[in-house]
Design a protein around this motif. Sequence first.
Motif, mmCIF file in Angstrom:
data_model
loop_
_atom_site.group_PDB
_atom_site.id
_atom_site.type_symbol
_atom_site.label_atom_id
_atom_site.label_comp_id
_atom_site.label_asym_id
_atom_site.label_seq_id
_atom_site.Cartn_x
_atom_site.Cartn_y
_atom_site.Cartn_z
ATOM 1 N N TYR A 109 0.800 -1.449 0.016
ATOM 2 C CA TYR A 109 -0.505 0.088 -0.061
ATOM 3 C C TYR A 109 0.793 1.126 -0.327
ATOM 4 C CZ TYR A 109 -4.827 -2.406 0.916
ATOM 5 O OH TYR A 109 -5.209 -3.467 0.491
ATOM 6 N N GLY A 110 2.177 1.107 0.084
ATOM 7 C CA GLY A 110 2.860 2.208 -0.066
ATOM 8 C C GLY A 110 2.885 2.780 1.214
ATOM 9 N N ILE A 111 3.155 2.201 2.361
ATOM 10 C CA ILE A 111 2.561 3.181 4.093
ATOM 11 C C ILE A 111 4.036 2.649 4.404
ATOM 12 C CG2 ILE A 111 1.771 3.296 5.803
ATOM 13 C CD1 ILE A 111 -0.696 2.245 4.362
ATOM 14 N N ALA A 112 4.824 3.401 4.705
ATOM 15 C CA ALA A 112 6.107 3.765 5.133
ATOM 16 C C ALA A 112 6.079 3.523 7.021
ATOM 17 C CB ALA A 112 7.072 5.173 4.683
ATOM 18 N N ILE A 113 6.609 2.265 7.246
ATOM 19 C CA ILE A 113 6.809 1.843 8.660
ATOM 20 C C ILE A 113 8.279 2.251 9.850
ATOM 21 C CG2 ILE A 113 6.489 0.156 10.087
ATOM 22 C CD1 ILE A 113 4.084 0.734 8.530
ATOM 23 N N ALA A 114 7.997 3.566 10.442
ATOM 24 C CA ALA A 114 8.716 3.218 11.222
ATOM 25 C C ALA A 114 8.898 2.750 12.679
ATOM 26 C CB ALA A 114 8.986 4.934 11.291
ATOM 27 N N TYR A 115 9.858 2.653 13.615
ATOM 28 C CA TYR A 115 9.774 2.091 15.094
ATOM 29 C C TYR A 115 11.136 2.606 15.686
ATOM 30 C CZ TYR A 115 13.558 -1.457 13.132
ATOM 31 O OH TYR A 115 14.434 -1.428 12.347
ATOM 32 N N THR A 116 10.319 2.127 16.664
ATOM 33 C CA THR A 116 12.101 2.673 17.525
ATOM 34 C C THR A 116 12.655 2.185 18.690
ATOM 35 O OG1 THR A 116 9.864 2.937 20.040
ATOM 36 C CG2 THR A 116 9.975 4.753 18.103
ATOM 37 N N PRO A 117 14.147 0.902 18.050
ATOM 38 C CA PRO A 117 14.651 0.043 18.826
ATOM 39 C C PRO A 117 15.631 0.733 19.821
ATOM 40 C CG PRO A 117 15.435 1.036 16.824
ATOM 41 C CD PRO A 117 14.041 1.565 16.647
ATOM 42 N N ALA A 118 15.720 -0.124 20.815
ATOM 43 C CA ALA A 118 15.974 0.033 21.999
ATOM 44 C C ALA A 118 15.732 1.391 23.050
ATOM 45 C CB ALA A 118 18.208 0.868 21.455
ATOM 46 N N ARG A 119 14.441 1.333 23.055
ATOM 47 C CA ARG A 119 13.842 2.591 23.473
ATOM 48 C C ARG A 119 13.543 1.718 25.304
ATOM 49 N NH1 ARG A 119 7.998 0.878 24.588
ATOM 50 N NH2 ARG A 119 7.470 -1.164 23.628
ATOM 51 N N ASN A 120 13.491 0.735 25.076
ATOM 52 C CA ASN A 120 13.158 -0.220 26.283
ATOM 53 C C ASN A 120 14.731 -1.038 26.967
ATOM 54 O OD1 ASN A 120 13.105 -2.789 24.259
ATOM 55 N ND2 ASN A 120 10.929 -2.722 25.293
ATOM 56 N N ALA A 121 15.656 -0.738 26.052
ATOM 57 C CA ALA A 121 17.114 -1.864 26.691
ATOM 58 C C ALA A 121 17.068 -1.468 27.471
ATOM 59 C CB ALA A 121 17.977 -1.051 24.878
ATOM 60 N N ALA A 122 17.444 -0.426 28.525
ATOM 61 C CA ALA A 122 17.587 -0.426 30.211
ATOM 62 C C ALA A 122 16.891 -0.804 30.678
ATOM 63 C CB ALA A 122 17.828 0.970 30.115
ATOM 64 N N ALA A 123 15.581 -0.970 30.074
ATOM 65 C CA ALA A 123 14.634 -1.210 31.188
ATOM 66 C C ALA A 123 14.763 -2.760 31.633
ATOM 67 C CB ALA A 123 13.230 -0.687 31.003
ATOM 68 N N THR A 124 15.010 -3.274 29.543
ATOM 69 C CA THR A 124 14.943 -4.533 29.638
ATOM 70 C C THR A 124 16.136 -5.589 30.301
ATOM 71 O OG1 THR A 124 13.264 -4.500 27.945
ATOM 72 C CG2 THR A 124 14.002 -6.256 27.827
ATOM 73 N N ALA A 125 17.312 -5.147 30.055
ATOM 74 C CA ALA A 125 17.926 -5.474 31.351
ATOM 75 C C ALA A 125 18.350 -6.037 32.503
ATOM 76 C CB ALA A 125 19.959 -4.369 30.026
ATOM 77 N N GLU A 126 17.692 -4.955 32.809
ATOM 78 C CA GLU A 126 17.770 -4.132 34.404
ATOM 79 C C GLU A 126 16.747 -5.474 34.628
ATOM 80 O OE1 GLU A 126 16.580 -0.643 35.683
ATOM 81 O OE2 GLU A 126 18.612 0.611 34.356
ATOM 82 N N HIS A 127 15.319 -5.420 33.996
ATOM 83 C CA HIS A 127 14.422 -6.082 34.159
ATOM 84 C C HIS A 127 15.201 -8.025 34.992
ATOM 85 C CE1 HIS A 127 10.170 -7.521 35.846
ATOM 86 N NE2 HIS A 127 10.870 -8.968 34.403
ATOM 87 N N THR A 128 15.550 -7.881 33.031
ATOM 88 C CA THR A 128 16.843 -9.281 33.175
ATOM 89 C C THR A 128 17.859 -9.641 34.665
ATOM 90 O OG1 THR A 128 16.866 -9.111 30.974
ATOM 91 C CG2 THR A 128 18.297 -10.837 31.644
ATOM 92 N N ILE A 129 18.047 -8.432 34.882
ATOM 93 C CA ILE A 129 19.029 -8.872 36.457
ATOM 94 C C ILE A 129 18.601 -9.552 37.263
ATOM 95 C CG2 ILE A 129 20.759 -7.842 37.722
ATOM 96 C CD1 ILE A 129 22.366 -8.355 35.094
ATOM 97 N N ALA A 130 16.905 -8.405 37.652
ATOM 98 C CA ALA A 130 16.438 -8.760 38.754
ATOM 99 C C ALA A 130 15.794 -9.375 38.542
ATOM 100 C CB ALA A 130 15.398 -7.317 38.261
ATOM 101 N N LEU A 131 15.110 -10.542 37.714
ATOM 102 C CA LEU A 131 14.294 -11.846 37.351
ATOM 103 C C LEU A 131 16.221 -12.702 37.977
ATOM 104 C CD1 LEU A 131 12.219 -12.092 34.076
ATOM 105 C CD2 LEU A 131 11.833 -11.838 36.722
#
Length: 349
Positions: A109-131
């Motif tokens: 359909y010709g719609i460009a799709i953008a996203y936001t990588p690494a937006r939660n990198a610190a959050a997920t890393a810290e949660h990994t350590i917590a688990l």
Amino acid sequence: MTQEKLLVIGDHFISPRLMRASLGALVNRFEIVEASTPFPIEPFRNIAEVREASGSEEQMIDALQGVSICIAHHAPLTQRVMERAKGLKLFIVCRGGPVNVNIHAATEYGIAIAYTPARNAAATAEHTIALLLSALRFIPQTDAAIRRGQWKGDYTWDTAGFELETATVGLIGYGAIGNIVARILNGFGATVLCYDPYAQIGDGDPVVQVNHLDELLERSNVVSLHARETAETRNILGAAQIAKLRPGAVVVNCARGTLMDYDAVEQALRSGHLFAAAADVFPEEPLPSGSPLLQLPNFIMTPHIAGGTKQAAIKATRIAAEELQSYLQNGTLRYCANPEVLAHRNIIK
């Protein structure tokens, strides 16, 4: 002159207000339309052909009428929605990956799709350590026991966990999240290995790269998953791989539920080959009420919340605003899931 319409459709985590605030002076460029989905008060789910979505196709069809650009979080962009969103040119997803978007249809359909990588990198890393720490030291279980009136301080040699200071931790996948996890583990004194055929490891990286997954498994006391979901990474930690781990090892998954064979993890926990395991993600979410994992005292679970911090929400909307600015100025996107569209699409002027 009539202004272009921009839809900001957020939820109870990344609100339309936060999306709008991140745009700064760009708000004067558009007629802003706001909408919201029930996430995470209601968990995301599969909607039509897309995953991890919130709201409905009907809501999106109505909200996108006359809209040129949309900034969203979990709102679904399905083929049916796109068929009825005739003017849509750009869809920005405030997530690390646009799994709630039908990328193939968007390209058609010709719609460009953008996203936001690494937006939660610190959050997920810290949660990994917590688990990981929770699994090693049975923090949730002993907290629950105290609340029941039980003082379970009766650890033995067989039931005691081990320290990260002398442990070897293997990371399967080494991107932004894996890098932060490795730096945190270095602070504990752990030796950190990584297996990622696509990672470029430099002299300053806090890991030792290994060339074969088996080597990482055989050397590690802990394995943590940080790979993207692809055909080659699905069940990358299966029964055969778990069998290669040292007896008494721990596994953690805060990446994708499809990366790990949970039946194999269950069997390894019951047999004692694994000391403990922890996960924030599952192949089926929510986890079914009859899942045998719920009966395992050495399995720690959280309901896909690793990325849920205020900072992650702010970072996501800021990156989305930067993508929009770049698109408007020169027709480029730093994080585009279908860059071929940009070469053929007329940019808003």
